[in-house]
Design an enzyme around this catalytic site. Structure first.
Site, PDB file in Angstrom:
ATOM      1  N   HIS A   1       0.828  -1.201   0.000  1.00 15.39           N
ATOM      2  CA  HIS A   1       0.000   0.000   0.000  1.00 15.39           C
ATOM      3  C   HIS A   1       0.865   1.255   0.000  1.00 15.39           C
ATOM      4  O   HIS A   1       1.786   1.385   0.799  1.00 15.39           O
ATOM      5  CB  HIS A   1      -0.928  -0.004   1.221  1.00 15.39           C
ATOM      6  CG  HIS A   1      -1.903   1.123   1.227  1.00 15.39           C
ATOM      7  ND1 HIS A   1      -2.255   1.771   2.378  1.00 15.39           N
ATOM      8  CD2 HIS A   1      -2.608   1.716   0.225  1.00 15.39           C
ATOM      9  CE1 HIS A   1      -3.138   2.717   2.093  1.00 15.39           C
ATOM     10  NE2 HIS A   1      -3.358   2.705   0.784  1.00 15.39           N
TER      11      HIS A   1
ATOM     12  N   ASP B   1       8.244   7.225 -20.986  1.00 16.70           N
ATOM     13  CA  ASP B   1       8.680   7.244 -22.374  1.00 16.70           C
ATOM     14  C   ASP B   1      10.162   6.896 -22.494  1.00 16.70           C
ATOM     15  O   ASP B   1      10.878   6.795 -21.492  1.00 16.70           O
ATOM     16  CB  ASP B   1       8.351   8.587 -23.027  1.00 16.70           C
ATOM     17  CG  ASP B   1       8.999   9.786 -22.352  1.00 16.70           C
ATOM     18  OD1 ASP B   1      10.200   9.722 -22.002  1.00 16.70           O
ATOM     19  OD2 ASP B   1       8.312  10.811 -22.198  1.00 16.70           O
TER      20      ASP B   1
ATOM     21  N   HIS C   1       7.678  18.811 -14.306  1.00 15.60           N
ATOM     22  CA  HIS C   1       8.410  17.658 -14.841  1.00 15.60           C
ATOM     23  C   HIS C   1       9.723  17.431 -14.090  1.00 15.60           C
ATOM     24  O   HIS C   1      10.101  16.287 -13.826  1.00 15.60           O
ATOM     25  CB  HIS C   1       8.675  17.872 -16.333  1.00 15.60           C
ATOM     26  CG  HIS C   1       9.303  16.706 -17.017  1.00 15.60           C
ATOM     27  ND1 HIS C   1       8.704  15.468 -17.091  1.00 15.60           N
ATOM     28  CD2 HIS C   1      10.489  16.579 -17.669  1.00 15.60           C
ATOM     29  CE1 HIS C   1       9.486  14.634 -17.760  1.00 15.60           C
ATOM     30  NE2 HIS C   1      10.571  15.283 -18.115  1.00 15.60           N
TER      31      HIS C   1
ATOM     32  N   TYR D   1       6.283  13.939 -22.286  1.00 13.18           N
ATOM     33  CA  TYR D   1       5.637  13.879 -20.970  1.00 13.18           C
ATOM     34  C   TYR D   1       4.745  12.659 -20.778  1.00 13.18           C
ATOM     35  O   TYR D   1       3.806  12.686 -19.985  1.00 13.18           O
ATOM     36  CB  TYR D   1       4.881  15.182 -20.672  1.00 13.18           C
ATOM     37  CG  TYR D   1       5.787  16.378 -20.794  1.00 13.18           C
ATOM     38  CD1 TYR D   1       6.769  16.620 -19.836  1.00 13.18           C
ATOM     39  CD2 TYR D   1       5.708  17.238 -21.888  1.00 13.18           C
ATOM     40  CE1 TYR D   1       7.640  17.695 -19.955  1.00 13.18           C
ATOM     41  CE2 TYR D   1       6.569  18.316 -22.022  1.00 13.18           C
ATOM     42  CZ  TYR D   1       7.532  18.535 -21.052  1.00 13.18           C
ATOM     43  OH  TYR D   1       8.392  19.593 -21.180  1.00 13.18           O
ATOM     44  N   SER D   2       5.059  11.584 -21.471  1.00 12.95           N
ATOM     45  CA  SER D   2       4.333  10.315 -21.290  1.00 12.95           C
ATOM     46  C   SER D   2       4.998   9.532 -20.166  1.00 12.95           C
ATOM     47  O   SER D   2       5.640   8.501 -20.378  1.00 12.95           O
ATOM     48  CB  SER D   2       4.324   9.518 -22.595  1.00 12.95           C
ATOM     49  OG  SER D   2       3.536  10.160 -23.554  1.00 12.95           O
ATOM     50  N   ASN D   3       4.869  10.072 -18.970  1.00  6.97           N
ATOM     51  CA  ASN D   3       5.473   9.492 -17.776  1.00  6.97           C
ATOM     52  C   ASN D   3       4.461   9.557 -16.644  1.00  6.97           C
ATOM     53  O   ASN D   3       3.711  10.526 -16.535  1.00  6.97           O
ATOM     54  CB  ASN D   3       6.731  10.274 -17.384  1.00  6.97           C
ATOM     55  CG  ASN D   3       7.735  10.324 -18.512  1.00  6.97           C
ATOM     56  OD1 ASN D   3       8.350   9.321 -18.848  1.00  6.97           O
ATOM     57  ND2 ASN D   3       7.895  11.490 -19.127  1.00  6.97           N
TER      58      ASN D   3
END
EC number: 5.4.99.62
Length: 131
Positions: A20, A28, A98, A120-122
């Site tokens: 938890h 990316d 970022h 920004y595909s994180n």
């Protein structure tokens, strides 16, 4: 051999060991991974596998209570933001610069690198509980 779910042994093990509020990150191909953070590199070519393919497969096995995204995704990659929201419709979203997201990777159990080539595909996934 596993019959269902994640068949990559490293990804499967990381998800199985999550507790938890533990963090797991997916990103990316260009995301820098801090020294000391476990990197599971799935990238084999540009866009292969895609960020969303990996995220959707992880979500089949991992309960997520909160996600962290770069603030910049709102303006720089709104289509990906929409994809993420569709995949996690009832999950709290926290945005941060970022630069802070990159620093936060030191707190994740692992970073899963995809072949994604969009900015920004994180994401950082915070584990929930299933009870």
């Amino acid at each position: 051999m596993k019959k269902t779910g994640i068949i990559n042994s490293e990804v499967s093990a990381v998800v199985a060991n999550m507790g938890h509020m533990d963090w797991l990150s997916i990103g990316d191909a260009g995301m820098p991974v801090p020294f000391g953070t476990k990197k599971i590199d799935l990238a084999v070519d540009k866009e292969l596998p895609s960020f969303m393919d990996v995220l959707n497969n992880v979500l089949k096995e991992m309960k997520v209570q909160k996600i962290y995204l770069a603030e910049e995704i709102k303006d720089q990659n709104p289509a990906q933001l929409e994809n993420i929201k569709k995949a996690l419709p009832d999950v709290e979203v926290a945005f941060m610069p970022h630069s802070e997201l990159k620093k936060s990777l030191t707190k994740t159990h692992a970073f899963i690198r995809t072949g994604e080539m969009t900015p920004y595909s994180n994401i950082i996934l915070e584990s929930g509980v299933t009870f």
